[in-house]
Design a protein around this motif. Structure first.
Motif, PDB file in Angstrom:
ATOM      1  N   LEU A   2      43.542  40.525  36.390  1.00 43.78           N
ATOM      2  CA  LEU A   2      44.915  40.172  36.016  1.00 43.78           C
ATOM      3  C   LEU A   2      45.745  41.413  35.733  1.00 43.78           C
ATOM      4  O   LEU A   2      46.915  41.506  36.115  1.00 43.78           O
ATOM      5  CB  LEU A   2      44.899  39.259  34.786  1.00 43.78           C
ATOM      6  CG  LEU A   2      44.333  37.853  34.994  1.00 43.78           C
ATOM      7  CD1 LEU A   2      44.159  37.149  33.655  1.00 43.78           C
ATOM      8  CD2 LEU A   2      45.234  37.035  35.911  1.00 43.78           C
ATOM      9  N   SER A   3      45.134  42.392  35.066  1.00 46.95           N
ATOM     10  CA  SER A   3      45.838  43.632  34.757  1.00 46.95           C
ATOM     11  C   SER A   3      46.212  44.380  36.029  1.00 46.95           C
ATOM     12  O   SER A   3      47.335  44.877  36.178  1.00 46.95           O
ATOM     13  CB  SER A   3      44.967  44.513  33.866  1.00 46.95           C
ATOM     14  OG  SER A   3      45.603  45.747  33.588  1.00 46.95           O
ATOM     15  N   ARG A   4      45.271  44.458  36.988  1.00 48.63           N
ATOM     16  CA  ARG A   4      45.546  45.152  38.252  1.00 48.63           C
ATOM     17  C   ARG A   4      46.571  44.383  39.089  1.00 48.63           C
ATOM     18  O   ARG A   4      47.383  44.982  39.792  1.00 48.63           O
ATOM     19  CB  ARG A   4      44.245  45.341  39.041  1.00 48.63           C
ATOM     20  CG  ARG A   4      43.359  46.438  38.443  1.00 48.63           C
ATOM     21  CD  ARG A   4      42.149  46.751  39.293  1.00 48.63           C
ATOM     22  NE  ARG A   4      41.161  45.685  39.234  1.00 48.63           N
ATOM     23  CZ  ARG A   4      40.717  45.023  40.273  1.00 48.63           C
ATOM     24  NH1 ARG A   4      41.196  45.294  41.480  1.00 48.63           N
ATOM     25  NH2 ARG A   4      39.807  44.078  40.147  1.00 48.63           N
ATOM     26  N   LEU A   5      46.550  43.056  38.985  1.00 52.79           N
ATOM     27  CA  LEU A   5      47.525  42.246  39.700  1.00 52.79           C
ATOM     28  C   LEU A   5      48.935  42.514  39.170  1.00 52.79           C
ATOM     29  O   LEU A   5      49.887  42.696  39.935  1.00 52.79           O
ATOM     30  CB  LEU A   5      47.171  40.762  39.552  1.00 52.79           C
ATOM     31  CG  LEU A   5      48.039  39.745  40.303  1.00 52.79           C
ATOM     32  CD1 LEU A   5      47.968  39.981  41.801  1.00 52.79           C
ATOM     33  CD2 LEU A   5      47.587  38.329  39.962  1.00 52.79           C
ATOM     34  N   GLU A   6      49.072  42.575  37.844  1.00 54.60           N
ATOM     35  CA  GLU A   6      50.378  42.810  37.239  1.00 54.60           C
ATOM     36  C   GLU A   6      50.882  44.233  37.496  1.00 54.60           C
ATOM     37  O   GLU A   6      52.090  44.455  37.597  1.00 54.60           O
ATOM     38  CB  GLU A   6      50.319  42.543  35.731  1.00 54.60           C
ATOM     39  CG  GLU A   6      50.156  41.084  35.373  1.00 54.60           C
ATOM     40  CD  GLU A   6      50.275  40.838  33.880  1.00 54.60           C
ATOM     41  OE1 GLU A   6      50.428  41.836  33.123  1.00 54.60           O
ATOM     42  OE2 GLU A   6      50.219  39.665  33.457  1.00 54.60           O
ATOM     43  N   SER A   7      49.970  45.188  37.574  1.00 51.21           N
ATOM     44  CA  SER A   7      50.367  46.587  37.785  1.00 51.21           C
ATOM     45  C   SER A   7      50.596  46.929  39.253  1.00 51.21           C
ATOM     46  O   SER A   7      51.056  48.028  39.574  1.00 51.21           O
ATOM     47  CB  SER A   7      49.310  47.532  37.210  1.00 51.21           C
ATOM     48  OG  SER A   7      48.089  47.417  37.936  1.00 51.21           O
ATOM     49  N   GLY A   8      50.277  45.985  40.160  1.00 46.90           N
ATOM     50  CA  GLY A   8      50.472  46.222  41.576  1.00 46.90           C
ATOM     51  C   GLY A   8      49.283  46.860  42.264  1.00 46.90           C
ATOM     52  O   GLY A   8      49.330  47.136  43.466  1.00 46.90           O
ATOM     53  N   GLN A   9      48.196  47.097  41.525  1.00 45.96           N
ATOM     54  CA  GLN A   9      47.002  47.693  42.119  1.00 45.96           C
ATOM     55  C   GLN A   9      46.179  46.667  42.897  1.00 45.96           C
ATOM     56  O   GLN A   9      45.284  47.035  43.653  1.00 45.96           O
ATOM     57  CB  GLN A   9      46.139  48.330  41.025  1.00 45.96           C
ATOM     58  CG  GLN A   9      46.834  49.455  40.273  1.00 45.96           C
ATOM     59  CD  GLN A   9      45.984  49.989  39.139  1.00 45.96           C
ATOM     60  OE1 GLN A   9      44.761  49.897  39.173  1.00 45.96           O
ATOM     61  NE2 GLN A   9      46.626  50.533  38.118  1.00 45.96           N
ATOM     62  N   ARG A  10      46.466  45.379  42.663  1.00 42.74           N
ATOM     63  CA  ARG A  10      45.769  44.299  43.372  1.00 42.74           C
ATOM     64  C   ARG A  10      46.822  43.400  44.004  1.00 42.74           C
ATOM     65  O   ARG A  10      47.763  42.956  43.333  1.00 42.74           O
ATOM     66  CB  ARG A  10      44.905  43.512  42.373  1.00 42.74           C
ATOM     67  CG  ARG A  10      44.226  42.278  42.942  1.00 42.74           C
ATOM     68  CD  ARG A  10      43.027  42.647  43.801  1.00 42.74           C
ATOM     69  NE  ARG A  10      42.361  41.468  44.311  1.00 42.74           N
ATOM     70  CZ  ARG A  10      41.303  40.891  43.745  1.00 42.74           C
ATOM     71  NH1 ARG A  10      40.797  41.390  42.630  1.00 42.74           N
ATOM     72  NH2 ARG A  10      40.739  39.838  44.288  1.00 42.74           N
ATOM     73  N   ARG A  11      46.692  43.146  45.306  1.00 47.03           N
ATOM     74  CA  ARG A  11      47.636  42.289  45.998  1.00 47.03           C
ATOM     75  C   ARG A  11      47.415  40.824  45.638  1.00 47.03           C
ATOM     76  O   ARG A  11      46.284  40.390  45.473  1.00 47.03           O
ATOM     77  CB  ARG A  11      47.509  42.469  47.515  1.00 47.03           C
ATOM     78  CG  ARG A  11      48.391  43.587  48.089  1.00 47.03           C
ATOM     79  CD  ARG A  11      49.859  43.272  47.846  1.00 47.03           C
ATOM     80  NE  ARG A  11      50.726  44.361  48.247  1.00 47.03           N
ATOM     81  CZ  ARG A  11      51.292  44.440  49.439  1.00 47.03           C
ATOM     82  NH1 ARG A  11      51.065  43.526  50.362  1.00 47.03           N
ATOM     83  NH2 ARG A  11      52.102  45.435  49.715  1.00 47.03           N
ATOM     84  N   ALA A  12      48.505  40.090  45.511  1.00 43.91           N
ATOM     85  CA  ALA A  12      48.429  38.669  45.182  1.00 43.91           C
ATOM     86  C   ALA A  12      47.843  37.888  46.349  1.00 43.91           C
ATOM     87  O   ALA A  12      48.171  38.136  47.504  1.00 43.91           O
ATOM     88  CB  ALA A  12      49.817  38.146  44.838  1.00 43.91           C
ATOM     89  N   THR A  13      46.956  36.949  46.039  1.00 45.65           N
ATOM     90  CA  THR A  13      46.401  36.037  47.027  1.00 45.65           C
ATOM     91  C   THR A  13      46.575  34.614  46.508  1.00 45.65           C
ATOM     92  O   THR A  13      46.810  34.394  45.311  1.00 45.65           O
ATOM     93  CB  THR A  13      44.900  36.299  47.261  1.00 45.65           C
ATOM     94  OG1 THR A  13      44.184  36.026  46.039  1.00 45.65           O
ATOM     95  CG2 THR A  13      44.659  37.739  47.676  1.00 45.65           C
ATOM     96  N   LEU A  14      46.442  33.661  47.411  1.00 44.95           N
ATOM     97  CA  LEU A  14      46.569  32.263  47.013  1.00 44.95           C
ATOM     98  C   LEU A  14      45.507  31.907  45.975  1.00 44.95           C
ATOM     99  O   LEU A  14      45.775  31.156  45.023  1.00 44.95           O
ATOM    100  CB  LEU A  14      46.433  31.361  48.240  1.00 44.95           C
ATOM    101  CG  LEU A  14      46.743  29.869  48.032  1.00 44.95           C
ATOM    102  CD1 LEU A  14      48.179  29.679  47.571  1.00 44.95           C
ATOM    103  CD2 LEU A  14      46.506  29.106  49.338  1.00 44.95           C
ATOM    104  N   GLU A  15      44.319  32.464  46.117  1.00 41.84           N
ATOM    105  CA  GLU A  15      43.227  32.194  45.178  1.00 41.84           C
ATOM    106  C   GLU A  15      43.574  32.640  43.765  1.00 41.84           C
ATOM    107  O   GLU A  15      43.171  32.002  42.787  1.00 41.84           O
ATOM    108  CB  GLU A  15      41.960  32.907  45.655  1.00 41.84           C
ATOM    109  CG  GLU A  15      40.735  32.639  44.789  1.00 41.84           C
ATOM    110  CD  GLU A  15      39.509  33.393  45.277  1.00 41.84           C
ATOM    111  OE1 GLU A  15      38.424  33.165  44.721  1.00 41.84           O
ATOM    112  OE2 GLU A  15      39.639  34.199  46.219  1.00 41.84           O
ATOM    113  N   LEU A  16      44.326  33.732  43.648  1.00 44.03           N
ATOM    114  CA  LEU A  16      44.732  34.232  42.321  1.00 44.03           C
ATOM    115  C   LEU A  16      45.975  33.522  41.801  1.00 44.03           C
ATOM    116  O   LEU A  16      46.097  33.269  40.601  1.00 44.03           O
ATOM    117  CB  LEU A  16      45.004  35.743  42.392  1.00 44.03           C
ATOM    118  CG  LEU A  16      43.803  36.644  42.641  1.00 44.03           C
ATOM    119  CD1 LEU A  16      44.254  38.087  42.820  1.00 44.03           C
ATOM    120  CD2 LEU A  16      42.798  36.535  41.501  1.00 44.03           C
ATOM    121  N   LEU A  17      46.901  33.205  42.701  1.00 42.53           N
ATOM    122  CA  LEU A  17      48.174  32.632  42.270  1.00 42.53           C
ATOM    123  C   LEU A  17      48.062  31.165  41.855  1.00 42.53           C
ATOM    124  O   LEU A  17      48.803  30.714  40.971  1.00 42.53           O
ATOM    125  CB  LEU A  17      49.216  32.773  43.377  1.00 42.53           C
ATOM    126  CG  LEU A  17      49.693  34.200  43.671  1.00 42.53           C
ATOM    127  CD1 LEU A  17      50.690  34.188  44.821  1.00 42.53           C
ATOM    128  CD2 LEU A  17      50.313  34.829  42.433  1.00 42.53           C
TER     129      LEU A  17
END
Length: 202
Positions: A42-57
């Motif tokens: 979640l932290s990497r997703l918010e910081s832009g280090q991890r790209r959003a995917t349907l599985e995460l969203l």
């Protein structure tokens, strides 16, 4: 051109998720416990280090109770509406739905999810309020009455009576709320510094 636009939209997801989480008053640890997504992801997703995917969203959309397109923030076209800035008070979010110098004011009120429900701290002020529960289960303490309102139920009351609004089960609650000028000042207008007792959670 389309590819560039898609990249720009995806790059904006992280900051939007962080702002949404902070507006709801939710920590990364709480969000991880609710969604099953690790705190580091979640932290990497918010910081832009991890790209959003349907599985995460998908679990995030369910937790925040918003549509996927709101999380992604796809650009709007031809929309003449004015989107007024949310106001945060007492750990809650008030989204203004009307803008008039006097009379009745309409707001969408969002009570964030919490690991444990808050203890009621009733208050009084001049005015009259009407509310309608959109999502979640609202706890309304009104004088000596302690009520639980599910989605679709409404209530109205004189705010000179001690009252408090909160979540009945710790989950997020969304409601429409109408009040006059005195009620608006009590809820969403900045006030001079007062004692900690006066500034306790509504």
């Amino acid at each position: 051109m389309d590819r560039t636009t898609d990249d720009e939209v995806l790059d904006a997801v992280g900051p939007r998720l962080r702002a949404l989480r902070r507006d709801r008053g939710i920590t990364l640890a709480d969000l991880a416990a609710t969604t099953g997504v690790s705190e580091s992801t979640l932290s990497r997703l918010e910081s832009g280090q991890r790209r959003a995917t349907l599985e995460l969203l998908l679990p995030l959309a369910r937790t925040y109770d918003v549509p996927l397109d709101e999380l992604v923030g796809a650009p709007r076209t031809g929309d003449p509406r004015i989107h007024l800035k949310p106001i945060r008070r007492y750990g809650m979010t008030f989204v203004p739905l009307s803008r008039r110098p006097g009379g009745i004011h309409a707001f969408k009120m969002i009570i964030p999810a919490r690991p444990e429900p808050l203890e009621p701290t009733p208050q009084t002020h001049e005015g009259f309020e009407w509310l309608y529960v959109l999502n979640g289960r609202l706890r309304l303490v009104l004088g000596e009455r302690d009520l639980t309102l599910p989605p679709g139920e409404a209530a109205e009351f004189d705010t000179s009576m001690p009252h408090w609004l909160g979540s009945a089960d710790g989950g997020a609650v969304e409601l429409l709320i109408l009040f006059g000028l005195q009620g608006m000042r009590a809820h969403v207008r900045p006030r001079p510094h007062r004692s900690s007792h006066d500034e306790t959670q509504r």
